[in-house]
Write a protein that holds these residues in place. Structure first.
Motif: not given
Length: 408
Positions: A327, A344, A346, A361-363
């Protein structure tokens, strides 16, 4: 040692090398400080003086809209979640040694799905002893109530949240002779699940390490740490498999400043697992991790992190899983009292012996406005998505949060 994938850090490192040395000014002393960690005298809480200790109380309330509270692929349900949390940090103010106690409790109430209400808390005392001129001893403990997130592959998918208690105790002793340092560390952890039918998740884990290092310079340390680990589940899983394992491994770590504006913590090594159950193949796995920090400007800090580790799993028929993550986080000071953040990330979960690999996946985007040293308002947006080899495990969701924070 905090962890980072070297390849992920390379971009930040190269940017730091070509940046003019005066692009970021030290915020405290001669060393740069990350934006979110920076001292702000007009907005920092003063705490409560207890004579040798200082107490920092905090509290907050927030409202979140979640458009997929169960992280479900086909049956998406939205809801509003009201969260109330309180925290207390006590720190000693002694010239030598340090005692710190960190405590927090958080309750989340769902408006339309009250069976999803949850309360989490932790209590974490820590002690550092300065022995002689350069020797140190550290002790830490934790007692906490945790809830497995719906986004986590370890979530059982039950109607009610999966909760467990964690008990942890650990310590480390480091002795220094000139530039050489060595010592030992140990940790014991107990995870005890609360829900009925989850007894096969309960487990104990023990780890013992022998770090040996050398101070190459005032800004660079190199460390070698062999370790052993024991994982002991209370019961067989639902397939009759015994997930108990003994493991041994070693890591080599580097802690350095590549330039005054680029700091790197990184370690890499291996872990070899020996499983009790003959149906599980013994394995040797690569592990690594760390963090690179680039103080890009006086107002902006970038952090890149990555990690690969072997961890226990509650997935039936699987001995363990390899979790890899990477990230990048950006911290920016728009004004002295307006802080912006973005990250961001992963995550890959690769389960052994079963045909399941999850990719997530994260934002995250956040903003905080410091009204004064006592009150701030904050807002956050999060997007999550998962792709899985398992049936009906893909999902996406959006979460929007606004809140009020107080501190003293």
């Amino acid at each position: 040692m905090r962890r980072l994938l070297a390849g992920t850090a390379l971009t930040s490192i190269m940017l730091g090398l070509v940046l003019p040395a005066g692009a970021a000014r030290a915020q405290e002393g001669d060393q740069p400080v990350a934006v979110f960690d920076r001292s702000r005298p007009a907005f920092d809480p003063k705490g409560i003086d207890l004579g040798g200790f200082r107490l920092y109380p905090r509290a907050g309330v927030s409202e979140t809209y979640d458009d997929n509270i169960f992280a479900d692929e086909s049956n998406e349900q939205d809801d509003f979640i009201t969260a109330v949390d309180a925290a207390l940090l006590a720190e000693s103010e002694w010239s030598r040694h340090e005692v710190k106690v960190d405590a927090r409790v958080r309750h989340e109430a769902f408006i339309d799905n009250s069976d999803q209400d949850r309360t989490e808390y932790f209590l974490r005392p820590a002690l550092r002893l300065d022995l002689g001129e350069r020797d140190t001893a550290r002790f830490n403990a934790e007692q906490s109530r945790r809830v497995v997130g719906r986004d986590d592959p370890e979530d059982a998918g039950d109607e009610e949240p999966t909760e467990f208690n964690r008990f942890l105790a650990g310590g480390e002793y480091i002795h220094r002779v000139n530039r050489v340092f060595f010592g030992f560390n140990a940790e014991a952890r107990r995870d005890d699940y609360i829900s009925g039918g989850d007894d096969d998740r309960d487990r104990n884990e023990y780890r013992f390490g022998l770090p040996v290092g050398y101070e190459v310079s005032a800004i660079t340390d190199v460390t070698l740490e062999p370790f052993v680990r024991l994982r002991d589940f209370d019961e067989l899983d639902s397939t009759g498999a015994d997930r108990d394992a003994q493991a041994a491994g070693a890591t080599v770590g580097l802690d350095t400043e590549l330039t005054r504006l680029v700091h790197l913590n990184f370690d890499v090594g291996f872990v070899a697992n020996d499983y009790e159950d003959s149906r599980f193949d013994d394995s040797v796995d690569l592990i690594f991790g760390g963090e690179a920090i680039w103080y890009a400007t006086e107002m902006t800090t970038l952090k890149a992190r990555a990690e690969r580790r072997d961890i226990a799993t509650s997935q039936p028929g699987s001995s363990s899983k390899t979790q890899s993550s990477a990230g990048v986080e950006v911290q920016h000071e728009l004004m002295r009292n307006v802080l912006l953040g973005g990250e961001v990330r992963y995550i890959n979960d690769d389960f052994r012996e079963v045909d399941r690999v999850d990719n997530r996946a994260q934002l995250d985007l956040s903003a905080e406005y410091l009204l004064n040293r006592y009150v701030s308002v904050a807002a956050e947006y999060r997007y999550e998505q998962r792709w899985s080899d398992a049936d009906n495990q893909d999902y996406s969701r959006n979460l929007i949060t606004v809140g009020l924070k107080t501190r003293f």
